[in-house]
Design a protein around this motif. Sequence first.
Motif, PDB file in Angstrom:
ATOM      1  N   ARG A   1      -0.099  -9.792  -1.394  1.00  0.00           N
ATOM      2  CA  ARG A   1       0.670 -10.036  -0.180  1.00  0.00           C
ATOM      3  C   ARG A   1       0.062  -9.288   0.999  1.00  0.00           C
ATOM      4  NH1 ARG A   1       6.073  -8.244  -1.040  1.00  0.00           N
ATOM      5  NH2 ARG A   1       6.443  -7.427   1.005  1.00  0.00           N
ATOM      6  N   LEU A   2       0.185  -9.875   2.177  1.00  0.00           N
ATOM      7  CA  LEU A   2      -0.283  -9.226   3.412  1.00  0.00           C
ATOM      8  C   LEU A   2       0.694  -8.110   3.760  1.00  0.00           C
ATOM      9  CD1 LEU A   2      -1.496 -12.231   5.576  1.00  0.00           C
ATOM     10  CD2 LEU A   2      -2.868 -10.296   4.830  1.00  0.00           C
ATOM     11  N   ASP A   3       0.527  -6.988   3.091  1.00  0.00           N
ATOM     12  CA  ASP A   3       1.409  -5.844   3.270  1.00  0.00           C
ATOM     13  C   ASP A   3       0.582  -4.602   2.929  1.00  0.00           C
ATOM     14  OD1 ASP A   3       3.228  -3.719   2.698  1.00  0.00           O
ATOM     15  OD2 ASP A   3       4.830  -5.157   2.297  1.00  0.00           O
ATOM     16  N   VAL A   4       0.487  -3.669   3.869  1.00  0.00           N
ATOM     17  CA  VAL A   4      -0.347  -2.485   3.676  1.00  0.00           C
ATOM     18  C   VAL A   4       0.101  -1.699   2.442  1.00  0.00           C
ATOM     19  CG1 VAL A   4      -1.088  -0.287   4.693  1.00  0.00           C
ATOM     20  CG2 VAL A   4      -0.999  -2.340   6.104  1.00  0.00           C
ATOM     21  N   ALA A   5       1.414  -1.598   2.223  1.00  0.00           N
ATOM     22  CA  ALA A   5       1.927  -0.866   1.058  1.00  0.00           C
ATOM     23  C   ALA A   5       1.448  -1.518  -0.239  1.00  0.00           C
ATOM     24  CB  ALA A   5       3.452  -0.802   1.101  1.00  0.00           C
ATOM     25  N   VAL A   6       1.406  -2.848  -0.259  1.00  0.00           N
ATOM     26  CA  VAL A   6       0.943  -3.583  -1.446  1.00  0.00           C
ATOM     27  C   VAL A   6      -0.561  -3.348  -1.654  1.00  0.00           C
ATOM     28  CG1 VAL A   6       0.612  -5.900  -2.441  1.00  0.00           C
ATOM     29  CG2 VAL A   6       2.763  -5.320  -1.309  1.00  0.00           C
ATOM     30  N   ALA A   7      -1.331  -3.354  -0.569  1.00  0.00           N
ATOM     31  CA  ALA A   7      -2.780  -3.100  -0.665  1.00  0.00           C
ATOM     32  C   ALA A   7      -3.042  -1.691  -1.187  1.00  0.00           C
ATOM     33  CB  ALA A   7      -3.448  -3.311   0.688  1.00  0.00           C
ATOM     34  N   LYS A   8      -2.253  -0.720  -0.716  1.00  0.00           N
ATOM     35  CA  LYS A   8      -2.410   0.663  -1.192  1.00  0.00           C
ATOM     36  C   LYS A   8      -2.023   0.781  -2.660  1.00  0.00           C
ATOM     37  CE  LYS A   8      -2.089   2.988   3.238  1.00  0.00           C
ATOM     38  NZ  LYS A   8      -1.282   3.767   4.171  1.00  0.00           N
ATOM     39  N   GLN A   9      -0.990   0.052  -3.049  1.00  0.00           N
ATOM     40  CA  GLN A   9      -0.568   0.051  -4.450  1.00  0.00           C
ATOM     41  C   GLN A   9      -1.658  -0.562  -5.326  1.00  0.00           C
ATOM     42  OE1 GLN A   9       3.316  -1.714  -4.972  1.00  0.00           O
ATOM     43  NE2 GLN A   9       3.206  -1.531  -7.195  1.00  0.00           N
ATOM     44  N   ALA A  10      -2.315  -1.607  -4.826  1.00  0.00           N
ATOM     45  CA  ALA A  10      -3.421  -2.235  -5.558  1.00  0.00           C
ATOM     46  C   ALA A  10      -4.543  -1.225  -5.782  1.00  0.00           C
ATOM     47  CB  ALA A  10      -3.943  -3.455  -4.798  1.00  0.00           C
ATOM     48  N   ARG A  11      -4.798  -0.394  -4.751  1.00  0.00           N
ATOM     49  CA  ARG A  11      -5.831   0.634  -4.871  1.00  0.00           C
ATOM     50  C   ARG A  11      -5.434   1.677  -5.922  1.00  0.00           C
ATOM     51  NH1 ARG A  11      -6.827   4.193   0.306  1.00  0.00           N
ATOM     52  NH2 ARG A  11      -4.713   4.776  -0.224  1.00  0.00           N
ATOM     53  N   GLU A  12      -4.193   2.151  -5.839  1.00  0.00           N
ATOM     54  CA  GLU A  12      -3.743   3.186  -6.774  1.00  0.00           C
ATOM     55  C   GLU A  12      -3.742   2.705  -8.222  1.00  0.00           C
ATOM     56  OE1 GLU A  12      -0.184   4.548  -4.607  1.00  0.00           O
ATOM     57  OE2 GLU A  12      -1.782   4.896  -3.144  1.00  0.00           O
ATOM     58  N   ASN A  13      -3.326   1.458  -8.420  1.00  0.00           N
ATOM     59  CA  ASN A  13      -3.236   0.905  -9.778  1.00  0.00           C
ATOM     60  C   ASN A  13      -4.544   0.266 -10.242  1.00  0.00           C
ATOM     61  OD1 ASN A  13      -0.574   1.646  -9.519  1.00  0.00           O
ATOM     62  ND2 ASN A  13       0.179  -0.419  -9.180  1.00  0.00           N
ATOM     63  N   LYS A  14      -5.567   0.264  -9.371  1.00  0.00           N
ATOM     64  CA  LYS A  14      -6.838  -0.403  -9.672  1.00  0.00           C
ATOM     65  C   LYS A  14      -6.590  -1.856 -10.136  1.00  0.00           C
ATOM     66  CE  LYS A  14      -9.689   3.660 -10.859  1.00  0.00           C
ATOM     67  NZ  LYS A  14      -9.487   4.272  -9.595  1.00  0.00           N
ATOM     68  N   THR A  15      -5.714  -2.523  -9.383  1.00  0.00           N
ATOM     69  CA  THR A  15      -5.269  -3.872  -9.748  1.00  0.00           C
ATOM     70  C   THR A  15      -6.420  -4.856  -9.899  1.00  0.00           C
ATOM     71  OG1 THR A  15      -3.198  -3.461  -8.581  1.00  0.00           O
ATOM     72  CG2 THR A  15      -3.733  -5.757  -9.027  1.00  0.00           C
ATOM     73  N   PHE A  16      -7.377  -4.831  -8.950  1.00  0.00           N
ATOM     74  CA  PHE A  16      -8.463  -5.810  -9.025  1.00  0.00           C
ATOM     75  C   PHE A  16      -9.447  -5.492 -10.138  1.00  0.00           C
ATOM     76  CE2 PHE A  16      -6.833  -6.603  -4.732  1.00  0.00           C
ATOM     77  CZ  PHE A  16      -6.599  -7.961  -4.847  1.00  0.00           C
ATOM     78  N   GLU A  17      -9.631  -4.214 -10.470  1.00  0.00           N
ATOM     79  CA  GLU A  17     -10.469  -3.856 -11.618  1.00  0.00           C
ATOM     80  C   GLU A  17      -9.902  -4.492 -12.882  1.00  0.00           C
ATOM     81  OE1 GLU A  17     -10.149  -1.539  -9.197  1.00  0.00           O
ATOM     82  OE2 GLU A  17     -11.685   0.011  -9.371  1.00  0.00           O
TER      83      GLU A  17
ATOM     84  N   ILE B   1      -0.656 -10.502  -7.313  1.00  0.00           N
ATOM     85  CA  ILE B   1      -0.964  -9.840  -8.589  1.00  0.00           C
ATOM     86  C   ILE B   1      -0.448  -8.408  -8.662  1.00  0.00           C
ATOM     87  CG2 ILE B   1      -2.933 -11.332  -9.120  1.00  0.00           C
ATOM     88  CD1 ILE B   1      -4.742  -8.880  -8.442  1.00  0.00           C
ATOM     89  N   VAL B   2       0.033  -7.866  -7.543  1.00  0.00           N
ATOM     90  CA  VAL B   2       0.608  -6.519  -7.570  1.00  0.00           C
ATOM     91  C   VAL B   2       2.073  -6.592  -8.012  1.00  0.00           C
ATOM     92  CG1 VAL B   2       1.199  -4.464  -6.216  1.00  0.00           C
ATOM     93  CG2 VAL B   2      -1.001  -5.596  -5.869  1.00  0.00           C
ATOM     94  N   SER B   3       2.849  -7.465  -7.369  1.00  0.00           N
ATOM     95  CA  SER B   3       4.286  -7.536  -7.665  1.00  0.00           C
ATOM     96  C   SER B   3       4.619  -8.581  -8.729  1.00  0.00           C
ATOM     97  CB  SER B   3       5.074  -7.867  -6.397  1.00  0.00           C
ATOM     98  OG  SER B   3       4.826  -9.214  -6.011  1.00  0.00           O
ATOM     99  N   GLY B   4       3.724  -9.555  -8.912  1.00  0.00           N
ATOM    100  CA  GLY B   4       4.004 -10.639  -9.854  1.00  0.00           C
ATOM    101  C   GLY B   4       4.912 -11.712  -9.277  1.00  0.00           C
ATOM    102  N   GLU B   5       5.237 -11.593  -7.976  1.00  0.00           N
ATOM    103  CA  GLU B   5       6.120 -12.576  -7.333  1.00  0.00           C
ATOM    104  C   GLU B   5       5.295 -13.693  -6.694  1.00  0.00           C
ATOM    105  OE1 GLU B   5       9.406 -10.945  -4.851  1.00  0.00           O
ATOM    106  OE2 GLU B   5       8.466  -9.029  -5.386  1.00  0.00           O
ATOM    107  N   MET B   6       5.935 -14.839  -6.526  1.00  0.00           N
ATOM    108  CA  MET B   6       5.296 -15.980  -5.868  1.00  0.00           C
ATOM    109  C   MET B   6       5.601 -15.942  -4.372  1.00  0.00           C
ATOM    110  SD  MET B   6       3.767 -17.646  -8.301  1.00  0.00           S
ATOM    111  CE  MET B   6       3.493 -19.352  -7.824  1.00  0.00           C
ATOM    112  N   PHE B   7       4.575 -16.228  -3.565  1.00  0.00           N
ATOM    113  CA  PHE B   7       4.726 -16.264  -2.112  1.00  0.00           C
ATOM    114  C   PHE B   7       3.961 -17.454  -1.551  1.00  0.00           C
ATOM    115  CE2 PHE B   7       5.272 -11.756  -3.098  1.00  0.00           C
ATOM    116  CZ  PHE B   7       6.405 -11.457  -2.356  1.00  0.00           C
ATOM    117  N   PRO B   8       4.340 -17.917  -0.343  1.00  0.00           N
ATOM    118  CA  PRO B   8       3.516 -18.943   0.314  1.00  0.00           C
ATOM    119  C   PRO B   8       2.100 -18.398   0.515  1.00  0.00           C
ATOM    120  CG  PRO B   8       5.610 -18.695   1.446  1.00  0.00           C
ATOM    121  CD  PRO B   8       5.523 -17.580   0.435  1.00  0.00           C
ATOM    122  N   LYS B   9       1.113 -19.255   0.287  1.00  0.00           N
ATOM    123  CA  LYS B   9      -0.295 -18.850   0.373  1.00  0.00           C
ATOM    124  C   LYS B   9      -0.636 -18.184   1.708  1.00  0.00           C
ATOM    125  CE  LYS B   9      -4.758 -21.010  -0.478  1.00  0.00           C
ATOM    126  NZ  LYS B   9      -5.406 -22.281  -0.727  1.00  0.00           N
ATOM    127  N   LYS B  10       0.030 -18.613   2.800  1.00  0.00           N
ATOM    128  CA  LYS B  10      -0.239 -18.047   4.136  1.00  0.00           C
ATOM    129  C   LYS B  10       0.132 -16.573   4.239  1.00  0.00           C
ATOM    130  CE  LYS B  10       1.860 -21.011   6.847  1.00  0.00           C
ATOM    131  NZ  LYS B  10       2.282 -22.075   7.727  1.00  0.00           N
TER     132      LYS B  10
END
Length: 98
Positions: free
Chosen positions: A49-65, A11-20
């Motif tokens: 995605r399992l990526d620290v940069a993506v998790a930080k971006q989610a925090r900055e953009n309040k993606t889950f909110e 939901i951060v990048s909008g790209e599709m990835f394997p669930k794992k």
Amino acid sequence: MVKKIPMRKDIVSGEMFPKKELVRVVKNKENEVSIDPTGKKQGRGAYIRLDVAVAKQARENKTFEKSFGIKIDPSFYEDLIAYVDHQVARMELFGNGK
């Protein structure tokens, strides 16, 4: 026979990835948001995605909110970043289970 790989959208990048390669975050009926390592918790799920940069971006953009339409405690994002960091380290240590 080729096994079908389940794909999910980050939901951060909008790209599709394997669930794992993703982590599921779930919101239950009580509006509690939590990390779902099993992928089986009840509630509305969203993946990043399992990526620290993506998790930080989610925090900055309040993606889950935005995704869940609720206010989320900032400590959740700290836990999420720590979880993702840990999972990435495990994958580097043990490989991706192939």
